[in-house]
Design an enzyme around this catalytic site. Sequence first.
Site, PDB file in Angstrom:
ATOM      1  N   SER A  74       0.844  -1.182   0.000  1.00  0.00           N
ATOM      2  CA  SER A  74       0.000   0.000   0.000  1.00  0.00           C
ATOM      3  C   SER A  74       0.892   1.249   0.000  1.00  0.00           C
ATOM      4  CB  SER A  74      -0.962  -0.048   1.190  1.00  0.00           C
ATOM      5  OG  SER A  74      -1.989   0.895   1.044  1.00  0.00           O
ATOM      6  N   GLU A 109      -9.013  -4.733  -4.262  1.00  0.00           N
ATOM      7  CA  GLU A 109      -8.309  -3.913  -3.264  1.00  0.00           C
ATOM      8  C   GLU A 109      -9.269  -3.138  -2.354  1.00  0.00           C
ATOM      9  OE1 GLU A 109      -5.146  -3.781  -2.649  1.00  0.00           O
ATOM     10  OE2 GLU A 109      -4.020  -4.302  -4.450  1.00  0.00           O
ATOM     11  N   HIS A 160      -7.757  -5.606   0.069  1.00  0.00           N
ATOM     12  CA  HIS A 160      -6.509  -4.927   0.416  1.00  0.00           C
ATOM     13  C   HIS A 160      -5.897  -5.581   1.650  1.00  0.00           C
ATOM     14  CE1 HIS A 160      -3.938  -1.490  -0.247  1.00  0.00           C
ATOM     15  NE2 HIS A 160      -4.103  -1.013   0.979  1.00  0.00           N
TER      16      HIS A 160
END
Length: 443
Positions: free
Chosen positions: A186, A310, A366
């Site tokens: 990320s 995600e 995610h």
Amino acid sequence: MTGTIVRTGHGPVRGEHRTDGTFRFLGIPYAQPPVGELRFAAPVPPVSWTEPLDATAYGPTAQRRAFAEVTTIPEPSIPGEGVLNLNVFTPAADPESALPVLVWIHGGGYVAGSAASPWYDGAAFNRDDVVLVTIGYRLGIEGFLPLEDAPANRGVRDWIAALEWVRDNITAFGGDPAKVTIAGQSAGGGAVQTLLAVPSAQGLFRAALSVSGAVVQPQGRNVAEKLSAHFTSRTGVPATAAALRDLSDDDLLDLQDQFCKPGPGSEALPMLLLTPYVDGELVPEPVYEALVDGEAGADIPLVLGFTAHEFHLAQPPELGAALTDTLFRTPGLAIAEARAHAGRPTWLYQFEWQATAPGFEGLAHHCIDLPFAFDVLNAPGVSEALGNHPPQTLADALHESWVRFVRDLDPSWPSYTTDTRATRIWSAEPRVAHDLLRELRES
């Protein structure tokens, strides 16, 4: 666990000899605490010490508030001033070992996250003869708000200072400074991409692994100037180190909330505000442009990819799907395509295994891939985010792929080229797809 002492360039540290035979050294300072006159300064090397420093507990973490109401990864917040510290997990604290090194930069939208997460434990990498280093860095306003009287991109400077510490000290912990791979997820994946584009970071690592990397566009210097003006207009406080330096952590975080989470009627701003930006010095050009149109990271082997869903948890669902494409899949594909056209060593993947945990059912969301990559399926919080009994066979395969890349610069699937566009699909039965974009259009 019993103690063991390693001598760094600034003094000895006492770590733990773990029951599995490996070692860990926690909370080692790579720079002085960023407080007082150093709060918004570039990182300064630690003051040397003579007595063994206790490195048996995680050091302070940058103080922050949760980036979202639900945080997938357990992220301990540890109070204290010395947040510029790192953790070393090693199979052999022996200068003769010369093992490959993985340096991990945590995510959290550049305003949250923690290097002390149990998901980032290095035992599995140590088992496979890889040294793992996890680093803390300044977040939010302290790390990334443009200030007219302070160095730009202080968080980026922290990453570089940590890598310089690794270069200068990792041999004593059994690592080879010539075999360093940087990795992150990320915002940490965005950090990896940023470091590829920072001239002063070159030579500090030989390979890069960007997991769901997020680099927000636009990123130009004029954007930074506008952000400073917006900060002042929304908070009433000048965007200067002089005005912010003596505020408490809570007061600074209150200002950050005012800036990043404006009330009704306020002008909408991008999802991620406090991120690396072009400053004309440390970061000379927008990272995405440097990777797609420029020479950034030309000779550095790069693995990059994303999960299939995600941000699909965002509401409404169509917004979540759009965020997945806009922030992760489209930029990732563009970087891979550009590097393929330039003949640069690149490997692309998409993680597709789907969670069964309540609230996450049917999503490759995610952060879902991290427990597999670190091979920590039994760690706290994993079953809550993934569901019961995630497949160990997938963890074995993904973790081994990372080990192979760190060790041999080969993640075990064909590189991404204009001829094949090979993409590893991580699922219960991993496979290689050719032309992922076409597959997505046809699905």
